[in-house]
Design a protein around this motif. Structure first.
Motif, PDB file in Angstrom:
ATOM      1  N   MET A   1     -12.887  -4.186  -0.372  1.00  0.00           N
ATOM      2  CA  MET A   1     -11.757  -4.953   0.093  1.00  0.00           C
ATOM      3  C   MET A   1     -11.601  -4.674   1.575  1.00  0.00           C
ATOM      4  O   MET A   1     -11.649  -3.525   2.006  1.00  0.00           O
ATOM      5  CB  MET A   1     -10.493  -4.559  -0.662  1.00  0.00           C
ATOM      6  CG  MET A   1      -9.265  -5.174  -0.058  1.00  0.00           C
ATOM      7  SD  MET A   1      -7.661  -4.928  -0.878  1.00  0.00           S
ATOM      8  CE  MET A   1      -7.712  -3.332  -1.566  1.00  0.00           C
ATOM      9  N   THR A   2     -11.392  -5.709   2.371  1.00  0.00           N
ATOM     10  CA  THR A   2     -11.201  -5.572   3.811  1.00  0.00           C
ATOM     11  C   THR A   2      -9.861  -6.159   4.201  1.00  0.00           C
ATOM     12  O   THR A   2      -9.524  -7.276   3.796  1.00  0.00           O
ATOM     13  CB  THR A   2     -12.320  -6.302   4.584  1.00  0.00           C
ATOM     14  OG1 THR A   2     -13.578  -5.742   4.211  1.00  0.00           O
ATOM     15  CG2 THR A   2     -12.128  -6.160   6.075  1.00  0.00           C
ATOM     16  N   VAL A   3      -9.102  -5.381   4.970  1.00  0.00           N
ATOM     17  CA  VAL A   3      -7.841  -5.854   5.539  1.00  0.00           C
ATOM     18  C   VAL A   3      -8.020  -5.800   7.043  1.00  0.00           C
ATOM     19  O   VAL A   3      -8.303  -4.736   7.602  1.00  0.00           O
ATOM     20  CB  VAL A   3      -6.652  -4.971   5.099  1.00  0.00           C
ATOM     21  CG1 VAL A   3      -5.374  -5.445   5.757  1.00  0.00           C
ATOM     22  CG2 VAL A   3      -6.522  -4.968   3.586  1.00  0.00           C
ATOM     23  N   SER A   4      -7.877  -6.936   7.709  1.00  0.00           N
ATOM     24  CA  SER A   4      -8.151  -7.003   9.140  1.00  0.00           C
ATOM     25  C   SER A   4      -6.981  -7.621   9.886  1.00  0.00           C
ATOM     26  O   SER A   4      -6.505  -8.691   9.523  1.00  0.00           O
ATOM     27  CB  SER A   4      -9.414  -7.846   9.370  1.00  0.00           C
ATOM     28  OG  SER A   4      -9.744  -7.861  10.729  1.00  0.00           O
ATOM     29  N   GLY A   5      -6.519  -6.911  10.923  1.00  0.00           N
ATOM     30  CA  GLY A   5      -5.490  -7.445  11.796  1.00  0.00           C
ATOM     31  C   GLY A   5      -4.098  -7.502  11.202  1.00  0.00           C
ATOM     32  O   GLY A   5      -3.251  -8.220  11.703  1.00  0.00           O
ATOM     33  N   ALA A   6      -3.867  -6.773  10.143  1.00  0.00           N
ATOM     34  CA  ALA A   6      -2.556  -6.775   9.500  1.00  0.00           C
ATOM     35  C   ALA A   6      -2.203  -5.352   9.084  1.00  0.00           C
ATOM     36  O   ALA A   6      -3.074  -4.494   8.964  1.00  0.00           O
ATOM     37  CB  ALA A   6      -2.553  -7.684   8.283  1.00  0.00           C
ATOM     38  N   THR A   7      -0.933  -5.113   8.862  1.00  0.00           N
ATOM     39  CA  THR A   7      -0.490  -3.818   8.350  1.00  0.00           C
ATOM     40  C   THR A   7      -0.676  -3.800   6.841  1.00  0.00           C
ATOM     41  O   THR A   7      -0.254  -4.730   6.155  1.00  0.00           O
ATOM     42  CB  THR A   7       0.991  -3.581   8.683  1.00  0.00           C
ATOM     43  OG1 THR A   7       1.140  -3.569  10.107  1.00  0.00           O
ATOM     44  CG2 THR A   7       1.484  -2.271   8.111  1.00  0.00           C
ATOM     45  N   LEU A   8      -1.323  -2.751   6.342  1.00  0.00           N
ATOM     46  CA  LEU A   8      -1.453  -2.562   4.899  1.00  0.00           C
ATOM     47  C   LEU A   8      -0.523  -1.429   4.510  1.00  0.00           C
ATOM     48  O   LEU A   8      -0.699  -0.294   4.949  1.00  0.00           O
ATOM     49  CB  LEU A   8      -2.889  -2.219   4.505  1.00  0.00           C
ATOM     50  CG  LEU A   8      -3.117  -1.874   3.026  1.00  0.00           C
ATOM     51  CD1 LEU A   8      -2.688  -3.036   2.121  1.00  0.00           C
ATOM     52  CD2 LEU A   8      -4.560  -1.494   2.788  1.00  0.00           C
ATOM     53  N   THR A   9       0.485  -1.752   3.707  1.00  0.00           N
ATOM     54  CA  THR A   9       1.440  -0.760   3.230  1.00  0.00           C
ATOM     55  C   THR A   9       1.281  -0.624   1.726  1.00  0.00           C
ATOM     56  O   THR A   9       1.325  -1.624   1.000  1.00  0.00           O
ATOM     57  CB  THR A   9       2.887  -1.185   3.565  1.00  0.00           C
ATOM     58  OG1 THR A   9       2.998  -1.311   4.990  1.00  0.00           O
ATOM     59  CG2 THR A   9       3.888  -0.160   3.067  1.00  0.00           C
ATOM     60  N   ILE A  10       1.086   0.615   1.280  1.00  0.00           N
ATOM     61  CA  ILE A  10       0.960   0.895  -0.146  1.00  0.00           C
ATOM     62  C   ILE A  10       2.158   1.751  -0.540  1.00  0.00           C
ATOM     63  O   ILE A  10       2.403   2.801   0.056  1.00  0.00           O
ATOM     64  CB  ILE A  10      -0.373   1.602  -0.454  1.00  0.00           C
ATOM     65  CG1 ILE A  10      -1.537   0.716   0.029  1.00  0.00           C
ATOM     66  CG2 ILE A  10      -0.494   1.890  -1.942  1.00  0.00           C
ATOM     67  CD1 ILE A  10      -2.883   1.381  -0.033  1.00  0.00           C
ATOM     68  N   GLU A  11       2.902   1.289  -1.511  1.00  0.00           N
ATOM     69  CA  GLU A  11       4.159   1.914  -1.912  1.00  0.00           C
ATOM     70  C   GLU A  11       3.947   3.168  -2.763  1.00  0.00           C
ATOM     71  O   GLU A  11       2.923   3.285  -3.449  1.00  0.00           O
ATOM     72  CB  GLU A  11       5.011   0.908  -2.691  1.00  0.00           C
ATOM     73  CG  GLU A  11       5.384  -0.340  -1.908  1.00  0.00           C
ATOM     74  CD  GLU A  11       6.345  -0.082  -0.769  1.00  0.00           C
ATOM     75  OE1 GLU A  11       7.160   0.861  -0.868  1.00  0.00           O
ATOM     76  OE2 GLU A  11       6.277  -0.821   0.232  1.00  0.00           O
ATOM     77  N   PRO A  12       4.927   4.070  -2.781  1.00  0.00           N
ATOM     78  CA  PRO A  12       4.841   5.267  -3.629  1.00  0.00           C
ATOM     79  C   PRO A  12       4.606   4.888  -5.088  1.00  0.00           C
ATOM     80  O   PRO A  12       5.150   3.901  -5.589  1.00  0.00           O
ATOM     81  CB  PRO A  12       6.213   5.924  -3.456  1.00  0.00           C
ATOM     82  CG  PRO A  12       6.690   5.453  -2.127  1.00  0.00           C
ATOM     83  CD  PRO A  12       6.169   4.052  -1.991  1.00  0.00           C
ATOM     84  N   GLY A  13       3.747   5.667  -5.749  1.00  0.00           N
ATOM     85  CA  GLY A  13       3.477   5.465  -7.163  1.00  0.00           C
ATOM     86  C   GLY A  13       2.393   4.453  -7.489  1.00  0.00           C
ATOM     87  O   GLY A  13       1.998   4.317  -8.649  1.00  0.00           O
ATOM     88  N   VAL A  14       1.896   3.743  -6.488  1.00  0.00           N
ATOM     89  CA  VAL A  14       0.874   2.723  -6.725  1.00  0.00           C
ATOM     90  C   VAL A  14      -0.463   3.391  -7.040  1.00  0.00           C
ATOM     91  O   VAL A  14      -0.835   4.401  -6.439  1.00  0.00           O
ATOM     92  CB  VAL A  14       0.742   1.780  -5.507  1.00  0.00           C
ATOM     93  CG1 VAL A  14      -0.488   0.893  -5.612  1.00  0.00           C
ATOM     94  CG2 VAL A  14       1.999   0.933  -5.372  1.00  0.00           C
ATOM     95  N   SER A  23     -15.267  -0.451  -1.409  1.00  0.00           N
ATOM     96  CA  SER A  23     -14.576   0.388  -0.442  1.00  0.00           C
ATOM     97  C   SER A  23     -13.299  -0.313  -0.010  1.00  0.00           C
ATOM     98  O   SER A  23     -13.130  -1.507  -0.234  1.00  0.00           O
ATOM     99  CB  SER A  23     -15.444   0.593   0.809  1.00  0.00           C
ATOM    100  OG  SER A  23     -16.641   1.234   0.506  1.00  0.00           O
ATOM    101  N   LEU A  24     -12.441   0.436   0.653  1.00  0.00           N
ATOM    102  CA  LEU A  24     -11.287  -0.136   1.338  1.00  0.00           C
ATOM    103  C   LEU A  24     -11.542   0.028   2.823  1.00  0.00           C
ATOM    104  O   LEU A  24     -11.709   1.157   3.301  1.00  0.00           O
ATOM    105  CB  LEU A  24      -9.996   0.585   0.943  1.00  0.00           C
ATOM    106  CG  LEU A  24      -8.735   0.208   1.730  1.00  0.00           C
ATOM    107  CD1 LEU A  24      -8.410  -1.275   1.585  1.00  0.00           C
ATOM    108  CD2 LEU A  24      -7.558   1.071   1.285  1.00  0.00           C
ATOM    109  N   VAL A  25     -11.616  -1.086   3.559  1.00  0.00           N
ATOM    110  CA  VAL A  25     -11.836  -1.064   4.998  1.00  0.00           C
ATOM    111  C   VAL A  25     -10.619  -1.692   5.658  1.00  0.00           C
ATOM    112  O   VAL A  25     -10.252  -2.826   5.354  1.00  0.00           O
ATOM    113  CB  VAL A  25     -13.115  -1.845   5.386  1.00  0.00           C
ATOM    114  CG1 VAL A  25     -13.318  -1.827   6.895  1.00  0.00           C
ATOM    115  CG2 VAL A  25     -14.326  -1.268   4.659  1.00  0.00           C
ATOM    116  N   VAL A  26      -9.989  -0.927   6.555  1.00  0.00           N
ATOM    117  CA  VAL A  26      -8.805  -1.393   7.267  1.00  0.00           C
ATOM    118  C   VAL A  26      -9.151  -1.407   8.748  1.00  0.00           C
ATOM    119  O   VAL A  26      -9.576  -0.388   9.305  1.00  0.00           O
ATOM    120  CB  VAL A  26      -7.592  -0.472   7.012  1.00  0.00           C
ATOM    121  CG1 VAL A  26      -6.375  -0.961   7.775  1.00  0.00           C
ATOM    122  CG2 VAL A  26      -7.293  -0.390   5.521  1.00  0.00           C
ATOM    123  N   GLY A  27      -8.969  -2.564   9.398  1.00  0.00           N
ATOM    124  CA  GLY A  27      -9.301  -2.666  10.809  1.00  0.00           C
ATOM    125  C   GLY A  27      -8.286  -3.486  11.577  1.00  0.00           C
ATOM    126  O   GLY A  27      -7.848  -4.528  11.114  1.00  0.00           O
TER     127      GLY A  27
END
Length: 92
Positions: A1-14, A23-27
């Motif tokens: 999964m790729t997240v590009s140009g955005a904020t990725l927020t993962i909440e408590p307990g997820v 993979s998780l790729v954040v850019g």
């Protein structure tokens, strides 16, 4: 999964489960994974049935999924658990 140009927020307990070879790729935007005491964020294998319900074989193993990669971004992690990852990272 790729997240590009955005904020990725993962909440408590997820619980985030990865299939083999993923993979998780954040850019270009921050990764915010801020769990809390008693409410950790879990990154694990799709085969890990001990958290997040029954989703796979129930026989997870190291290296079932690859990695979390943060490129040109910041990462804030607190109360995060990572299980059964193990991919290789090549800095080309």
């Amino acid at each position: 999964m790729t997240v590009s140009g955005a904020t990725l927020t993962i909440e408590p307990g997820v619980v985030v489960k990865f299939s083999t070879g993923t993979s998780l790729v954040v850019g270009g935007g921050p990764l915010n994974a801020l769990g809390a005491p008693g409410s950790a964020i879990t990154f694990t294998s799709i085969n890990d049935n001990s958290v997040g319900g029954v989703t796979g074989s129930g026989s997870p193993a190291p290296g079932d999924w690859d990695l979390i990669e943060v490129l040109l971004a910041s990462a804030s992690l607190r109360y995060v658990q990572v299980f059964y990852a193990g991919g290789d990272f090549n800095d080309a």
